[in-house]
Design a protein around this motif. Structure first.
Motif, short mmCIF file in Angstrom:
data_model
loop_
_atom_site.label_atom_id
_atom_site.label_comp_id
_atom_site.label_asym_id
_atom_site.label_seq_id
_atom_site.Cartn_x
_atom_site.Cartn_y
_atom_site.Cartn_z
N VAL A 109 -17.05 -111.66 -51.05
CA VAL A 109 -15.53 -111.90 -51.21
C VAL A 109 -15.58 -113.28 -52.03
O VAL A 109 -16.33 -114.32 -51.57
CB VAL A 109 -14.77 -111.87 -49.95
N ASN A 110 -14.67 -113.54 -52.70
CA ASN A 110 -14.31 -115.07 -53.48
C ASN A 110 -13.01 -115.24 -53.73
O ASN A 110 -12.28 -114.24 -54.55
CB ASN A 110 -15.31 -115.18 -54.73
N ALA A 111 -12.35 -116.17 -53.17
CA ALA A 111 -10.96 -116.41 -53.32
C ALA A 111 -10.58 -117.38 -54.36
O ALA A 111 -11.35 -118.71 -54.00
CB ALA A 111 -10.11 -116.71 -51.86
N ALA A 112 -10.05 -117.52 -55.52
CA ALA A 112 -10.10 -118.65 -56.20
C ALA A 112 -8.38 -118.52 -57.03
O ALA A 112 -7.82 -117.53 -57.09
CB ALA A 112 -11.05 -118.43 -57.32
N ILE A 148 -3.32 -116.31 -56.02
CA ILE A 148 -4.83 -116.62 -55.78
C ILE A 148 -5.53 -115.38 -56.11
O ILE A 148 -4.74 -114.05 -55.73
CB ILE A 148 -5.02 -116.60 -54.17
N THR A 149 -6.69 -115.12 -56.74
CA THR A 149 -7.33 -114.02 -56.83
C THR A 149 -8.38 -113.70 -56.09
O THR A 149 -9.23 -114.71 -56.11
CB THR A 149 -7.64 -113.99 -58.51
N VAL A 150 -8.54 -112.50 -55.29
CA VAL A 150 -9.60 -112.52 -54.33
C VAL A 150 -10.41 -111.38 -55.01
O VAL A 150 -9.93 -110.37 -55.14
CB VAL A 150 -8.86 -111.88 -52.98
N THR A 151 -11.87 -111.57 -55.31
CA THR A 151 -12.59 -110.69 -55.75
C THR A 151 -13.81 -110.41 -54.78
O THR A 151 -13.91 -111.15 -53.78
CB THR A 151 -13.10 -111.10 -57.02
N GLY A 152 -14.53 -109.58 -55.14
CA GLY A 152 -15.73 -109.18 -54.23
C GLY A 152 -16.20 -107.76 -54.68
O GLY A 152 -16.01 -107.08 -55.72
N PHE A 166 -12.78 -119.75 -47.57
CA PHE A 166 -11.56 -120.82 -47.23
C PHE A 166 -11.17 -121.23 -48.38
O PHE A 166 -11.42 -121.41 -49.58
CB PHE A 166 -12.23 -122.08 -46.61
N VAL A 167 -9.67 -121.26 -48.52
CA VAL A 167 -8.88 -121.90 -49.54
C VAL A 167 -8.06 -122.82 -49.04
O VAL A 167 -7.12 -122.86 -48.18
CB VAL A 167 -7.80 -120.62 -50.16
N ASP A 168 -7.93 -123.89 -49.73
CA ASP A 168 -7.22 -125.19 -49.39
C ASP A 168 -5.92 -124.98 -50.28
O ASP A 168 -6.04 -125.28 -51.55
CB ASP A 168 -7.84 -126.53 -49.71
N VAL A 169 -4.85 -125.08 -49.41
CA VAL A 169 -3.62 -125.07 -50.25
C VAL A 169 -2.86 -126.39 -50.12
O VAL A 169 -2.48 -126.80 -49.01
CB VAL A 169 -2.67 -123.96 -49.33
N LYS A 170 -2.43 -126.90 -51.24
CA LYS A 170 -1.71 -128.26 -51.47
C LYS A 170 -0.39 -128.10 -51.34
O LYS A 170 0.35 -127.16 -52.06
CB LYS A 170 -2.20 -128.69 -52.75
#
Length: 307
Positions: free
Chosen positions: A209-212, A222-226, A303-307
């Motif tokens: 998984v990769n969230a970016a 957010i695009t979540v691939t895997g 983990f995704v840091d949301v500002k």
């Protein structure tokens, strides 16, 4: 029975002199035990397959029926096998025998195995490298512990073999025939029993998984691939598992529980891709429930840091 990477089919008269001596079994790598069992089973199955109306049926040499049965067969629910690594799983069972069977003889051996297909016409089988270790518990019973060993890198399995397999056990009384120059198969006792239990033989799965992007602004996309892949036993590589439903889950920072976001299907290469709106800091992961041929797996959270 089809036996891969173990021993060629044995037909006609059988030369037991090709076997190793019983005393060598414990010190050997185990290949001799597997080969010896395969030869005895091939002799028995080949003779049993002869037509009752065949003039040669009565003369076909085969082991005699040993007064042994098996019960309490216990095996793991699933045997998960990758592409090259040796995999071993433990089996326990009870061996019940007649008073005339000497289970303490040096050349009396027993062991579990699993098979695919019907018991009388097996498509494939897996057996242990070594015979089981048994403990006498009464005058007519032993409790036994043995292994099932799999070597996918040696061509023992095809990808089509994944799924439900059945449990079986054997007992062989060689009665000194391994120590002779011309062993007599008709003096070897054999007991073989199938349908003792079931297990799933599964192709090991991998999930990423990769969230970016990260960090990301609140409300942004957010695009979540895997990718979901599994072991292929035909070429010993990992390939995409296509058309499978996989759950995208989210866990808030400082929380221990993942919750379902949506269900995504893998594409023709096993890839996963979807989008969500950023809300709070947390972890995204893909979670695959598994199938009969492929075990369940969850990716480590990203983990995704949301500002």
């Amino acid at each position: 029975m089809r036996i891969r990477a173990t021993v060629a089919a044995v037909t006609g008269a059988m030369a037991l002199s090709a076997f190793v001596a019983p005393s060598a079994l414990a010190a050997d790598s185990g290949s001799s035990y597997k080969a010896d069992v395969a030869k005895v089973l091939e002799a028995a199955h080949h003779a049993a397959g002869k037509s009752a109306f065949s003039s040669s049926a009565a003369a076909e040499p085969q082991p005699y029926q040993l007064d042994v049965t098996f019960s309490n067969f216990k095996i793991a629910k699933a045997v998960k096998i990758g592409t090259t690594n040796h995999v071993s799983t433990t089996v326990t069972y009870t061996l019940n025998h007649g008073a005339d069977v000497d289970v303490t003889a040096d050349d009396f051996l027993s062991g579990p195995y699993i098979y695919r297909g019907s018991f009388t016409d097996q498509d494939n089988w897996l057996i242990g490298d070594e015979p089981a270790t048994c403990k006498v518990v009464s005058a007519t019973a032993e409790t036994c512990t043995g292994k099932i060993d799999a070597y996918p890198g040696d061509g023992e399995l095809a990808s089509s073999d994944a799924g439900t397999w059945k449990g079986a056990a054997i007992a062989i009384a060689y009665n000194g025939q391994l120590d002779t120059d011309n062993g007599d198969i008709t003096k070897v006792g054999l007991a073989e029993q199938g349908s003792l239990g079931t297990t799933l033989v599964q192709r090991v799965s991998r999930l990423t998984v990769n969230a970016a992007p990260e960090p990301v602004k609140k409300g942004a996309t957010i695009t979540v691939t895997g990718a979901l892949t599994r072991a292929n036993w035909d070429d010993n590589k990992y390939h995409g598992y296509t058309g499978q439903s996989v759950q995208l889950e989210f866990r808030k920072k400082n929380s221990k529980k993942y919750t379902l976001v949506k269900t995504v299907k893998t594409d023709s290469r096993g890839n996963l891709k979807t989008t969500v709106k950023a809300s709070v800091d947390g972890y995204f992961r893909y979670n695959f429930a598994g199938t009969t041929t492929t075990p369940a797996i969850a990716a480590a959270g990203d983990f995704v840091d949301v500002k």
